[in-house]
Design an enzyme around this catalytic site. Sequence first.
Site, PDB file in Angstrom:
ATOM      1  N   CYS A   2     -52.665-122.251  77.417  1.00  0.00           N
ATOM      2  CA  CYS A   2     -53.824-121.278  77.351  1.00  0.00           C
ATOM      3  C   CYS A   2     -54.996-121.808  76.654  1.00  0.00           C
ATOM      4  CB  CYS A   2     -53.414-119.942  76.547  1.00  0.00           C
ATOM      5  SG  CYS A   2     -52.240-119.181  77.174  1.00  0.00           S
ATOM      6  N   GLY A  29     -56.599-121.826  81.471  1.00  0.00           N
ATOM      7  CA  GLY A  29     -56.009-120.705  81.997  1.00  0.00           C
ATOM      8  C   GLY A  29     -57.009-119.923  82.660  1.00  0.00           C
ATOM      9  N   ASN A 101     -51.992-120.274  71.706  1.00  0.00           N
ATOM     10  CA  ASN A 101     -51.566-121.200  72.736  1.00  0.00           C
ATOM     11  C   ASN A 101     -50.131-121.350  72.309  1.00  0.00           C
ATOM     12  OD1 ASN A 101     -52.351-124.475  73.546  1.00  0.00           O
ATOM     13  ND2 ASN A 101     -51.184-123.075  74.571  1.00  0.00           N
ATOM     14  N   GLY A 102     -49.430-121.270  73.224  1.00  0.00           N
ATOM     15  CA  GLY A 102     -47.885-121.832  72.973  1.00  0.00           C
ATOM     16  C   GLY A 102     -46.882-120.823  73.557  1.00  0.00           C
ATOM     17  N   TYR A 260     -52.456-134.159  81.835  1.00  0.00           N
ATOM     18  CA  TYR A 260     -52.748-133.203  82.655  1.00  0.00           C
ATOM     19  C   TYR A 260     -53.852-132.267  82.153  1.00  0.00           C
ATOM     20  CZ  TYR A 260     -52.826-129.355  86.206  1.00  0.00           C
ATOM     21  OH  TYR A 260     -53.341-128.447  87.157  1.00  0.00           O
TER      22      TYR A 260
END
Length: 493
Positions: A2, A29, A101-102, A260
């Site tokens: 995210c 995202g 985020n996670g 990435y």
Amino acid sequence: MCGVVGIISTHKPVAGELYDSLIHLQHRGQDAGGIMTYNKRFHIKKGTGLVRDIFDEQNMSRLLGKVGIGHTRYPTVGGFSIEEAQPVLTHVPYGIAMAHNGNLVNYSELAEEVEKKDRRHINSSVDIEVILHIFAHALDHPSPKNQSESFFNQICSAVDEVFDRVKGAYSVIGTIMNKGMVVFRDPHGIRPLVKGIRHNKDGSTDHIFASESTMFYSLGFEPNGNVQPGEIIWIEEDGTIHSRITKEKEFTPCVFEYVYFARPDCIQNDVSVYRSRLRMGQNLAKKWKERYPNITPDIVIPAPSTANTAALSFANELNVRYSEGLYKNPFIGRTFIMPGNEERKKSIRYKLVPQELEIRDKNVLVVDDSIVRGNTSREIVRMVREFGAKQVFFISACPPVKFPCYYGVDMPTRGELTAANQSIEEIQRFMGVDILMYQEIEDLKEAVTRRGDHNIDKPCMACLDGKYITGDINEKKMEAMENQRNLERSQIK
Ligand code: SF4
């Protein structure tokens, strides 16, 4: 993955800058997004889809206040509805909003505890809601000793409760009504969180926290380092900043950010993503020359664009022409983060168009950032062959992805990972390539950690080597999480 961002300003509204930030984090995202600000009341707008489609002049004009957080969602846990979008909110105590985020490894156990023991209602299946309630409950029930402590100390105790109970990866930004902004990162620092600062003419300072620094330059913020693993930061509305590291473990940030996810123009954990990708290409070229000293491709083509940088340095090292022989349609979303495999497969031929003049009668070497499920890579090889390549070689900047990620990246089941189930020779046959070569694990680690004034102990590489940093992933847990993920997938098909 995210994207998360928080801005606290002493003098101006932040909604517009949060919107701009989310545009710069959109690659992290594309499923949903949201912005929450406060100005005596919380103001919130959330929606599904791309940031530019969620927000308009009308709903932006309602997002008042000089403190706010934004989020762009890529689902790893939970469904695909508006309820799962962040930020999330609780009114007790004070009024607290949070986004993260996670991914939590012990979400199910914690959700039960929060509802049964703490008697707090959880209204979604996103794991940030569990963190929010653990934090809020602890802040609302300070120990007798803590009651007389400063507000920052009370916040540290509440975050410590999160650190003690929550297992997994989380970089969190929250706001507390009429008080300020709280920011913390899990003790291993698995997911990124960078800091920026802006000095105003009147001597005051504004602060930004974000998954990546991609928006700093355009918003006038200077990079100001990283939120450290286990660090808690509290910024009051007047810009006064407090910080403390209370639980630091081995610093193991996600290696896949460099392979990435992250945009190449950002610096994460004091390591340039662009430079690390150049080094990945250099290391691959060295390996290629060792293994195939008598084979030189005619052209090197990156596919998709996240492999551009590694392909560029690989081609340079081999003294071979770099070619954009697969044109990427920029208006198609990233296939890796689209929900549903069918959609993913369908989109590859829309996304990449081969250029026949670059490919026909040539020995083509394709560089990809990684091979996860293998379907995308196979389709790319087919397209290159259809356009007349003599031979097709395929190299991956990332070593074989053999294990699921439980820390926030959507590759959860072993059944989906081609390298978990097949040998390299079998994958080579499956993909239909003449040579398939992967980066070595040590070479990837070296590419990420060789340069930069960083304090990384070693990157998390659990999806490559199976060594889960948090030490609490066992076979039973894997099965439970895979079953949960398969159930969620079946519900969205
Ligand atoms: Fe990143 Fe892989 Fe670790 Fe997940 S398991 S956090 S994708 S390195």
